[in-house]
Scaffold this active site. Structure first.
Site, short mmCIF file in Angstrom:
data_model
loop_
_atom_site.label_atom_id
_atom_site.label_comp_id
_atom_site.label_asym_id
_atom_site.label_seq_id
_atom_site.Cartn_x
_atom_site.Cartn_y
_atom_site.Cartn_z
N GLY A 225 30.27 -47.74 -37.64
CA GLY A 225 28.86 -48.32 -37.81
C GLY A 225 27.88 -47.76 -36.57
O GLY A 225 28.00 -46.68 -36.25
N SER A 226 26.69 -48.59 -36.71
CA SER A 226 25.60 -48.17 -35.77
C SER A 226 25.93 -48.15 -34.17
O SER A 226 27.20 -49.10 -33.91
CB SER A 226 24.65 -49.02 -36.13
OG SER A 226 24.83 -50.39 -35.71
N GLY B 214 28.51 -51.19 -32.51
CA GLY B 214 29.46 -51.00 -31.77
C GLY B 214 29.44 -51.34 -30.35
O GLY B 214 30.54 -51.91 -29.72
N GLU C 224 33.80 -45.52 -34.01
CA GLU C 224 33.02 -44.30 -34.52
C GLU C 224 31.66 -44.90 -34.91
O GLU C 224 31.31 -45.43 -35.96
CB GLU C 224 33.96 -43.95 -35.66
CG GLU C 224 33.81 -42.67 -36.14
CD GLU C 224 33.15 -42.25 -37.48
OE1 GLU C 224 31.81 -41.94 -37.16
OE2 GLU C 224 33.43 -42.53 -38.37
N CYS D 132 27.78 -40.09 -41.11
CA CYS D 132 27.54 -40.02 -39.74
C CYS D 132 27.64 -38.47 -38.93
O CYS D 132 27.20 -38.29 -37.93
CB CYS D 132 28.67 -40.75 -38.91
SG CYS D 132 30.35 -40.33 -39.49
C1 UN1 Z 1 31.40 -40.78 -41.67
O1 UN1 Z 1 30.31 -40.38 -42.21
O2 UN1 Z 1 31.67 -41.85 -41.27
O3 UN1 Z 1 33.33 -35.19 -41.92
C2 UN1 Z 1 32.63 -40.11 -42.05
C3 UN1 Z 1 32.60 -35.84 -42.82
C4 UN1 Z 1 33.62 -36.74 -43.67
C5 UN1 Z 1 33.51 -38.08 -42.75
C6 UN1 Z 1 32.28 -38.59 -42.47
N1 UN1 Z 1 34.89 -36.05 -43.73
O4 UN1 Z 1 31.64 -35.75 -42.98
#
Ligand code: UN1
Length: 511
Positions: free
Chosen positions: A246-247, A251, A268, A302
């Site tokens: 998350g953000s 975190g 993450e 992300c």
């Molecule tokens: C995410 O955005 O939390 O590498 C994960 C990627 C994907 C996973 C993203 N396999 O863009």
């Protein structure tokens, strides 16, 4: 919704066991939860799909207690037997891939191909974890003492708390769940309140697989808000590991709460991923990669590319081509095969994008393309290009929207320094045909991110590698490589098979 779409949606939901109102917690059985009801809204139509009764803190307590009991049994199963259960789970996901992929699209708005890709990511994780279940290796060491043997072994850790975000509503659970399951852990999943239905659907599938194997209910679920589920879970001493996506703000508070009780956290968090394109790069390749990485999932990965560094020799022509490419993208219904970009997840995401763009302009940015929310039904926005400079503080923030900030540079060293000058450190890429530039980007003085690619965009990582990043991204690693180790506890064992008791370091202690 037309009658036809409505009946398709209804049969899709029915095929996954989703009812108009669903219980939000599972502890081996579905709990008659007592928290407030939340509606899952389709961001394309702004209509509710179905609702979930969330878990209260008492419901969480039931799930946690069941998770402890499930762990106590599951940890005694041989790891390859646990792997066999995960193999069957992978097969069930294969069987339901189309329906699950469509549900992901319906619930959070990514295009169908990406929804299906996400389910494929779960299946890949299951396959990887099945293999891992026979490879949870420890090392053996040579003891300094005669007739002694030393080795390390990895034991199951305990119930794991898994907090996931709306943008990868099912794959990130699988990164954790498939590995945690073969490692002998039970788990409690707290999904995003924006995507509760996918979590219910997956848990129903997992339930069938567990029951068919007489396995304890290791795949627990507690859908609820921060106070009722998040807080009790992060503070729960029975849960040795909290894995949270998350953000950065989220975190930071989870990391603190878990550290306070000296638990483990796997974080993450935000990314602010950059692509560097040098003058010698293959421009066609780079263009396609930037497009997918910046616009894919409507900028809500992300790993989305948020910053683009162009070397001056190609900057003008690359920008012109990028604008043309952006013009050809029409945000539309993500279920349609021709659509490349769907809506943002909700109205708040649209507002956040507008705010970030207003700030960018205030700070000296120039909108090269896009910049507008699209009027009408659904949370649609234009993918947006902004000419920026590194003095603009907004370019250090992660805005979960399709905004790409563009910078120019003379020398590679300057681009690398600018690339690294943000608080986040998730993913990065360089496009170049010069081997020296590529290696410099990958060197210890190069990209400071957890992921660094050459001639590939920043998103769309394979599950075989360890996924995660440095700095404010949180330092966690999930999915492949040796990421499994965080889900287990390491035990160092020394065995004396002689009749003497020599002490290490030559210490003498004779009476
Ligand atoms: C995410 O955005 O939390 O590498 C994960 C990627 C994907 C996973 C993203 N396999 O863009």
């Amino acid at each position: 919704m037309t009658v036809d779409t409505l009946s398709k949606t209804t049969s899709l939901l029915a095929s996954l066991g989703i009812e108009p109102e669903n219980p939000g917690a599972f502890d081996g059985g579905w709990i008659d939860t007592s928290g407030p009801v939340i509606e899952s809204i389709n961001p394309t139509t702004e209509e509710p799909i179905a609702s979930v009764r969330t878990a209260s803190s008492e419901d969480y307590e039931r799930v946690a207690a069941a998770s402890v009991r499930a762990f106590e049994q599951w940890r005694t199963w041989p790891a390859p037997k646990r792997g066999e259960v995960v193999r069957q789970l992978g097969d069930e996901l294969r069987r339901h891939k189309d329906a699950l992929g469509a549900l992901v699209t319906l619930e959070m708005g990514k295009i169908l191909s990406e929804g299906l890709g996400e389910v494929q990511e779960m299946i890949d994780m299951a396959d990887l974890a099945v293999g891992m279940s026979r490879q949870l290796y420890g090392l053996s060491m040579h003891s300094e003492r005669p007739e002694h043997r030393m080795y390390e072994q990895w034991h199951p850790l305990g119930p794991v708390g898994i907090i996931t975000a709306f943008n990868f509503p099912v794959a990130v659970w699988a990164w954790n769940a498939m590995v945690a399951a073969v490692c002998g852990d039970s788990m409690i999943w707290k999904p995003s309140a924006k995507t509760p239905l996918t979590a219910v659907a997956i848990t129903r599938i997992a339930q069938r697989v567990l029951e068919a194997n007489d396995a304890p209910p290791v795949f627990g679920l507690a859908i609820g808000d921060r106070n009722q589920v998040g807080k009790p879970m992060t503070e729960d001493r029975r849960i040795p590991l909290i894995s949270a996506t998350g953000s950065v703000a989220m975190g930071r508070s989870i990391g603190k709460a878990v550290a306070e009780r000296l638990g483990r956290s796997l974080l993450e968090l935000g990314g602010n991923n950059g692509i560097v394109i040098t003058d010698d790069a293959d421009q066609d390749l780079a263009l396609r990669a930037v497009l997918f990485a910046a616009v894919g999932t409507a900028g809500q990965r992300c790993t989305t590319t948020r910053r683009l560094f162009l070397q001056k020799g190609i900057a003008a022509s690359f920008k012109a081509r990028l604008v043309e490419a952006y013009k050809s993208i029409t945000p539309a219904d993500p279920m349609e095969h021709s659509t490349l970009m769907g809506p943002l997840v909700d109205g708040r995401a649209v507002e956040d994008m507008k705010k970030a763009l207003a700030t960018a302009v205030e700070q000296g940015g120039r909108i090269l393309f896009g910049g507008e929310a699209i009027e009408g039904t659904g949370f649609f926005v234009q993918p947006t290009l902004v000419e920026a400079n590194v003095q603009m503080p907004i370019t250090c923030d992660e805005t979960f929207a399709p905004i790409l900030y563009i910078f120019e540079f003379d020398e590679l060293a300057e681009a690398i320094a600018q690339h690294n000058a943000v608080p986040q450190g998730l993913s990065s890429a360089i496009f170049t045909t010069n081997v020296l530039s590529a290696e410099r980007f990958l060197s210890p003085a190069g990209s400071d991110c957890g992921i660094a690619n050459v001639n590939i965009g920043t998103s769309g990582a394979e599950i075989g590698g360890a996924f995660g990043g440095e700095k404010e991204t949180g330092g966690g690693r999930e999915a492949g490589s040796d990421s499994w180790k965080i889900y287990m506890r390491r035990q160092t064992c020394t065995i004396n098979y002689g009749e003497e008791l020599p002490l290490a370091q030559g210490v003498e202690f004779d009476v």
